[in-house]
Scaffold this motif. Sequence first.
Motif, short mmCIF file in Angstrom:
data_model
loop_
_atom_site.label_atom_id
_atom_site.label_comp_id
_atom_site.label_asym_id
_atom_site.label_seq_id
_atom_site.Cartn_x
_atom_site.Cartn_y
_atom_site.Cartn_z
N PHE A 51 -3.64 -3.74 1.02
CA PHE A 51 -4.62 -4.83 0.92
C PHE A 51 -3.86 -6.11 0.62
O PHE A 51 -3.01 -6.14 -0.28
CB PHE A 51 -5.61 -4.47 -0.20
CG PHE A 51 -6.44 -5.62 -0.71
CD1 PHE A 51 -7.06 -6.51 0.15
CD2 PHE A 51 -6.64 -5.79 -2.08
CE1 PHE A 51 -7.83 -7.56 -0.33
CE2 PHE A 51 -7.40 -6.83 -2.57
CZ PHE A 51 -8.00 -7.72 -1.70
N GLU A 104 -4.46 -10.32 0.08
CA GLU A 104 -5.44 -11.39 -0.11
C GLU A 104 -4.73 -12.73 -0.24
O GLU A 104 -3.57 -12.80 -0.65
CB GLU A 104 -6.25 -11.09 -1.38
CG GLU A 104 -7.28 -12.15 -1.71
CD GLU A 104 -8.28 -11.71 -2.80
OE1 GLU A 104 -8.02 -10.69 -3.47
OE2 GLU A 104 -9.31 -12.38 -2.94
N ARG A 144 -5.79 -4.46 4.84
CA ARG A 144 -7.09 -5.15 4.67
C ARG A 144 -6.83 -6.61 4.31
O ARG A 144 -5.99 -6.90 3.46
CB ARG A 144 -7.88 -4.45 3.56
CG ARG A 144 -9.20 -5.11 3.20
CD ARG A 144 -9.89 -4.25 2.14
NE ARG A 144 -11.20 -4.75 1.77
CZ ARG A 144 -11.48 -5.34 0.60
NH1 ARG A 144 -10.52 -5.52 -0.29
NH2 ARG A 144 -12.70 -5.72 0.33
N TRP A 145 -7.58 -7.53 4.89
CA TRP A 145 -7.37 -8.97 4.76
C TRP A 145 -8.66 -9.68 5.12
O TRP A 145 -9.44 -9.10 5.88
CB TRP A 145 -6.24 -9.37 5.75
CG TRP A 145 -6.01 -10.84 5.88
CD1 TRP A 145 -5.24 -11.64 5.10
CD2 TRP A 145 -6.57 -11.70 6.89
NE1 TRP A 145 -5.28 -12.93 5.55
CE2 TRP A 145 -6.09 -13.00 6.65
CE3 TRP A 145 -7.44 -11.51 7.98
CZ2 TRP A 145 -6.44 -14.10 7.44
CZ3 TRP A 145 -7.80 -12.60 8.76
CH2 TRP A 145 -7.29 -13.87 8.49
N CYS A 180 -12.12 -8.23 6.43
CA CYS A 180 -13.30 -8.28 5.57
C CYS A 180 -14.06 -9.57 5.87
O CYS A 180 -13.52 -10.67 5.75
CB CYS A 180 -12.87 -8.21 4.10
SG CYS A 180 -14.29 -8.09 3.01
N ASN A 210 -17.34 -8.30 0.45
CA ASN A 210 -16.49 -7.70 -0.57
C ASN A 210 -17.17 -7.84 -1.93
O ASN A 210 -17.63 -8.94 -2.28
CB ASN A 210 -15.15 -8.43 -0.61
CG ASN A 210 -14.33 -8.09 -1.85
OD1 ASN A 210 -13.75 -7.00 -1.94
ND2 ASN A 210 -14.32 -8.98 -2.84
N ASP A 257 -11.15 0.66 -1.07
CA ASP A 257 -10.34 -0.38 -0.42
C ASP A 257 -9.71 -1.39 -1.36
O ASP A 257 -9.11 -2.37 -0.91
CB ASP A 257 -11.04 -1.02 0.79
CG ASP A 257 -12.41 -1.57 0.52
OD1 ASP A 257 -12.74 -1.75 -0.64
OD2 ASP A 257 -13.14 -1.82 1.50
N GLU A 258 -9.81 -1.15 -2.65
CA GLU A 258 -8.97 -1.82 -3.64
C GLU A 258 -8.77 -0.84 -4.78
O GLU A 258 -9.76 -0.31 -5.32
CB GLU A 258 -9.63 -3.10 -4.19
CG GLU A 258 -9.74 -4.22 -3.18
CD GLU A 258 -10.28 -5.51 -3.76
OE1 GLU A 258 -10.07 -5.78 -4.97
OE2 GLU A 258 -10.94 -6.24 -3.01
N ASN A 311 -6.79 1.46 -0.02
CA ASN A 311 -5.89 0.31 0.13
C ASN A 311 -5.45 -0.13 -1.26
O ASN A 311 -6.26 -0.65 -2.04
CB ASN A 311 -6.62 -0.84 0.83
CG ASN A 311 -7.32 -0.38 2.10
OD1 ASN A 311 -8.35 0.30 2.02
ND2 ASN A 311 -6.80 -0.72 3.24
N ALA A 331 -3.93 -2.36 -4.16
CA ALA A 331 -3.94 -3.82 -4.34
C ALA A 331 -2.69 -4.23 -5.13
O ALA A 331 -2.47 -3.71 -6.21
CB ALA A 331 -5.19 -4.23 -5.11
N GLN A 332 -1.99 -5.19 -4.58
CA GLN A 332 -2.00 -5.79 -3.28
C GLN A 332 -0.58 -5.78 -2.73
O GLN A 332 0.35 -5.96 -3.52
CB GLN A 332 -2.50 -7.22 -3.35
CG GLN A 332 -3.93 -7.36 -3.82
CD GLN A 332 -4.46 -8.78 -3.59
OE1 GLN A 332 -3.79 -9.65 -3.04
NE2 GLN A 332 -5.69 -9.01 -4.04
#
Length: 491
Positions: free
Chosen positions: A27, A29, A70-71, A127, A175, A289-290, A334, A336-337
């Motif tokens: 993931f 961000e 994931r982004w 996302c 999210n 996913d986190e 996923n 983080a991060q």
Amino acid sequence: MTTGSATVTLRTDARIGRIHPNLYGHFAEHLGRCIYEGLWVGEDSAIPHLRGIRQDTVCLLRELGAPVIRWPGGCFADDYHWEDGVGPRDQRPRRLNLWWPAEESNHFGTHEFIDVCRQVGAEPYICLNVGSGSPREARDWIEYCNAEGNTTLANRRRAHGHSQPFRVRYFGVGNENWGCGGQFDPVDYAKEYRRYACFLRAVGQDVQLIACGHTTADWNLRFLEAAEGASIDHLSIHRYYGSGPSTGFSEADHYQLIARAHQVESDIDQTAAALRLLRPGSRVGIILDEWGVWHPEARADSGLEQANTMRDAVSAATVLNILNQRADVVTMANIAQTVNVLQCVVQTDGAACWPTPTYHVFRMFRPHMGANAFVADVDGPTVEYAAADGARPSMPAVHASASARADDGAMCVTLANRHLTDDVECRIALPGGTIGEANAIQLAGATADAHNTADAPEAVAPTEAHVERSGNEVRVILAKCSVAAIRLRVG
Ligand code: AHR
């Protein structure tokens, strides 16, 4: 000191399911130094890059076989407007990053993200913005990415350098919409979800839609009830945990952190129960996913950076074992991060770049990706510890998962010894089989808070461990606070 002996019994006939490679996902961000510096250095940088994307990070992620990224967030996603991040970079608007104090240059946008994924060999997972966006903005983004025909949006993508569609499959419909993603209640989010899903499904028949779930059963039950009939492919949940500082923690902190990592078990189980109840017979997958360790040092004003220690690696091994054990219901996870933020797998400092202990755990667990998980029963010493509420619970020192590859039958058994002070002798037994070949890799540090830095990038690095093989058993000593991966072949 060695504390007792553990036996791990491989029950190859008790099959759980195929471990989707995406359980080993990442993931990234727009937060702190994850995207800017960690992945993107720009085309004018002296740091070796390909089209602005730093190559040391890409190289490490490729070696992991990182399957999916994931982004663009996280909280950032629900205030991200994708059109800000396409077209000539010098004409992209600068915006406030509302969640992670910074200005956003938008130099890293959809094309740069897809480029990272292609360079790494990972699938993109985007996302979408529900919080401050609209179904129209979201459906346009999908059309921009995936349309093959002669539409204005497809032609715009072509004008920006990509004649071929990106073929993005995974789209998150917001999210944490119960929090930073718009502070919805589950029924209102279900109404929004239904509206989004209607248009997103129409624009991309092949897309997989991910709804926002929660670690509370109440949200999931109320959301699923209100979203009855809406098309959902996966339901996502998040889990962060911590206990004490990242380094210099106490014995109680250590065990409490491991105990909190185990919350992932109940998170997945309650989500699976909600799905069984309200989507009986459906194949809606669960996506974590986190996830990962969040230490108190990781604050927004310092870009959520923290030391990543051997203790964190042991907790990651525990979570990855739990995911393997639930391969029948979990479709993606996923951590983080990816770079520099929270429980990242890679850290950078200027031109320096190095793997964290958690990176090595992902590398050691790689043989599980795509293999068939089966039950590995652990019988061994337990360790009593001081819980936050003053109780004295205990946990098994050794935690394990196992899988076998469908093509050649090679097995992988991954083990975490969570004991802070004692080694554990471990016997791995394969009832009814003969083990022909066995080797082991072990990850341990000088101390539980050992970690890698720019000056000591290999302070914690995997080494080969000695394995004794006899008949249907292998024996290995698991060092205190360590992770091991054993590869076996039936002889
Ligand atoms: O990963 C940091 C933040 O944690 C994400 O932006 C958000 O989704 C979660 O609360």
